[in-house]
Design a protein around this motif. Structure first.
Motif, PDB file in Angstrom:
ATOM      1  N   TRP A 119       1.103  -1.069   0.036  1.00  0.00           N
ATOM      2  CA  TRP A 119       0.015  -0.147  -0.362  1.00  0.00           C
ATOM      3  C   TRP A 119       0.746   0.886  -0.062  1.00  0.00           C
ATOM      4  O   TRP A 119       0.533   2.161  -0.891  1.00  0.00           O
ATOM      5  N   MET A 120       1.864   1.172   0.082  1.00  0.00           N
ATOM      6  CA  MET A 120       2.588   2.399   0.864  1.00  0.00           C
ATOM      7  C   MET A 120       3.853   2.781  -0.712  1.00  0.00           C
ATOM      8  O   MET A 120       3.628   3.308  -0.977  1.00  0.00           O
ATOM      9  N   VAL A 121       3.738   1.557  -1.286  1.00  0.00           N
ATOM     10  CA  VAL A 121       4.524   1.511  -2.475  1.00  0.00           C
ATOM     11  C   VAL A 121       3.057   2.170  -3.623  1.00  0.00           C
ATOM     12  O   VAL A 121       3.861   3.262  -4.115  1.00  0.00           O
ATOM     13  N   PHE A 134       3.330   5.943  -3.162  1.00  0.00           N
ATOM     14  CA  PHE A 134       4.418   7.103  -2.742  1.00  0.00           C
ATOM     15  C   PHE A 134       4.149   7.530  -5.368  1.00  0.00           C
ATOM     16  O   PHE A 134       4.764   7.887  -5.219  1.00  0.00           O
ATOM     17  N   PHE A 135       3.655   6.167  -5.816  1.00  0.00           N
ATOM     18  CA  PHE A 135       3.878   6.138  -7.252  1.00  0.00           C
ATOM     19  C   PHE A 135       2.865   7.001  -7.406  1.00  0.00           C
ATOM     20  O   PHE A 135       1.994   6.590  -8.571  1.00  0.00           O
ATOM     21  N   SER A 136       2.584   7.961  -6.749  1.00  0.00           N
ATOM     22  CA  SER A 136       1.382   8.732  -6.676  1.00  0.00           C
ATOM     23  C   SER A 136       1.920  10.176  -7.730  1.00  0.00           C
ATOM     24  O   SER A 136       2.912  10.746  -7.388  1.00  0.00           O
ATOM     25  N   ILE A 148       1.839   6.859 -13.357  1.00  0.00           N
ATOM     26  CA  ILE A 148       0.701   5.985 -13.408  1.00  0.00           C
ATOM     27  C   ILE A 148       0.505   4.649 -13.366  1.00  0.00           C
ATOM     28  O   ILE A 148      -0.236   3.605 -12.895  1.00  0.00           O
ATOM     29  N   ASP A 149       1.575   4.513 -14.738  1.00  0.00           N
ATOM     30  CA  ASP A 149       1.936   3.505 -15.391  1.00  0.00           C
ATOM     31  C   ASP A 149       2.457   1.978 -14.112  1.00  0.00           C
ATOM     32  O   ASP A 149       1.641   0.761 -14.180  1.00  0.00           O
ATOM     33  N   ILE A 150       3.197   3.032 -13.640  1.00  0.00           N
ATOM     34  CA  ILE A 150       3.877   1.453 -12.214  1.00  0.00           C
ATOM     35  C   ILE A 150       2.404   2.230 -10.606  1.00  0.00           C
ATOM     36  O   ILE A 150       2.892   0.495 -10.530  1.00  0.00           O
ATOM     37  N   GLN A 151       2.532   3.079 -10.887  1.00  0.00           N
ATOM     38  CA  GLN A 151       1.040   2.674 -10.042  1.00  0.00           C
ATOM     39  C   GLN A 151       0.130   1.323 -10.063  1.00  0.00           C
ATOM     40  O   GLN A 151      -0.929   0.962  -8.902  1.00  0.00           O
ATOM     41  N   ASN A 152      -0.130   1.360 -11.226  1.00  0.00           N
ATOM     42  CA  ASN A 152      -1.693   0.807 -11.596  1.00  0.00           C
ATOM     43  C   ASN A 152      -0.800  -0.484 -11.225  1.00  0.00           C
ATOM     44  O   ASN A 152      -1.502  -1.258 -11.379  1.00  0.00           O
ATOM     45  N   LEU A 161      -1.662  -5.627  -8.598  1.00  0.00           N
ATOM     46  CA  LEU A 161      -1.245  -6.958  -7.846  1.00  0.00           C
ATOM     47  C   LEU A 161      -1.395  -6.482  -6.108  1.00  0.00           C
ATOM     48  O   LEU A 161      -1.953  -7.680  -5.286  1.00  0.00           O
ATOM     49  N   LEU A 162      -2.009  -5.284  -5.805  1.00  0.00           N
ATOM     50  CA  LEU A 162      -2.643  -5.401  -4.444  1.00  0.00           C
ATOM     51  C   LEU A 162      -4.183  -5.407  -4.758  1.00  0.00           C
ATOM     52  O   LEU A 162      -4.195  -6.549  -2.788  1.00  0.00           O
ATOM     53  N   TRP A 163      -5.036  -5.065  -5.217  1.00  0.00           N
ATOM     54  CA  TRP A 163      -6.257  -5.889  -5.522  1.00  0.00           C
ATOM     55  C   TRP A 163      -6.449  -7.199  -5.850  1.00  0.00           C
ATOM     56  O   TRP A 163      -6.487  -8.533  -4.975  1.00  0.00           O
ATOM     57  N   LYS A 164      -5.193  -7.562  -6.317  1.00  0.00           N
ATOM     58  CA  LYS A 164      -4.921  -9.506  -6.631  1.00  0.00           C
ATOM     59  C   LYS A 164      -4.979 -10.384  -5.618  1.00  0.00           C
ATOM     60  O   LYS A 164      -5.187 -11.249  -5.182  1.00  0.00           O
ATOM     61  N   TYR A 165      -3.593  -9.656  -4.660  1.00  0.00           N
ATOM     62  CA  TYR A 165      -2.889 -10.234  -3.068  1.00  0.00           C
ATOM     63  C   TYR A 165      -4.608 -10.807  -2.160  1.00  0.00           C
ATOM     64  O   TYR A 165      -5.212 -11.649  -2.085  1.00  0.00           O
TER      65      TYR A 165
END
Length: 263
Positions: free
Chosen positions: A161-163, A166-168, A191-195, A200-204
């Motif tokens: 979540w912090m990652v 950070f990529f905002s 934005i691409d990195i944040q996506n 990945l967070l949602w999948k987890y």
């Protein structure tokens, strides 16, 4: 329709590469963030172990605690390959705009991951009380307790979540006039990195807790962070405007400005 539902389910499943990515993030936090924080804390508190927790707070602790939190976050994000894939302009933009806004989440994660003696916890609480002032410290303590009570003690969730945060394109709602910040014209790479990390967070979350559980946990993450951001902004005002915290303010600016440039 069946193919569509199957496609959604497949996208929700974690692949081996996803688990590897998650493992690397957790390991990077342990190796870089926690070790940096523990090392700096040990250095600062080395000459204070004989002091009673009721004695007055050394002034240097005003700067040392926020500095340790900032330096540990810097070490963590600098260890991520995705960060180094960005241009220097984008790196500096994230560094100067988003690091301060993630100190509060880092306090929570360090508290869950790093053992502290009662006198050390008391020392840190006294530091934040002096930095915040009485009224703001009540909000700080309430938000901290809310986070500890509401968020699942899962290092994968909190660190990822912090990652994501950070990529905002910016977590900071007020640009600091103290320093010139070059705002990149193109933020697509960020934005691409944040996506990627948000997916990945949602999948987890979906894999571990199901759809309803994922929605509930994600909602709590957002709610708690918005509270943290509001309190963190007010702490920033205190640090910028109080003369006794001027050294803390200038030191944090130096960390966030020079850390990338010197590497």
């Amino acid at each position: 329709m069946l193919y569509f539902l199957q496609s959604i389910e497949n996208n929700r499943q974690l692949r081996e590469s996803d688990w590897c990515h998650l493992s690397n993030i957790v390991a990077a936090y342990d190796t870089h963030c926690l070790k940096t924080y523990i090392s700096q804390r040990s250095t600062v508190l080395a000459d204070e172990t004989a002091l009673c927790q009721h004695q007055s707070m050394p002034l240097k602790h005003f700067t040392a605690l926020p500095m340790s939190l900032s330096a540990s976050l810097c070490a963590f994000f600098r260890a991520l390959p995705a960060f180094h894939s960005l241009s220097k302009i984008n790196q500096n933009y994230l560094w100067q705009n988003n690091l301060r806004s993630l100190l509060f989440p880092n306090i929570i994660e360090i508290g869950q991951s790093c053992f502290s003696e009662p006198w050390q916890i008391s020392r840190d609480n006294a530091t934040w009380a002096l930095i915040c002032g009485p009224q703001l410290y009540e909000q700080f303590a309430y938000t901290k307790q809310l986070a500890e009570r509401s968020l699942i003690a899962d290092p994968i969730i909190t660190r990822l979540w912090m990652v994501v945060l950070f990529f905002s394109t910016s977590l900071f709602c007020l640009y600091d006039s103290y320093q010139f910040i070059k705002i990149p014209k193109k933020k697509t790479a960020i934005i691409d990195i944040q996506n990627i990390y948000a997916t990945l967070l949602w999948k987890y979350l979906s894999n571990r807790h199901g759809y309803d559980g994922a929605v509930r946990i994600y909602s709590k993450l957002i709610n708690v962070y918005l509270r943290m951001q509001r309190v963190g902004f007010e702490i920033g005002v205190q640090v910028r405007t109080r003369s006794e915290l001027l050294v803390t303010y200038e030191t944090l600016n130096q960390i966030l400005t020079l850390d990338i440039r010197d590497r």
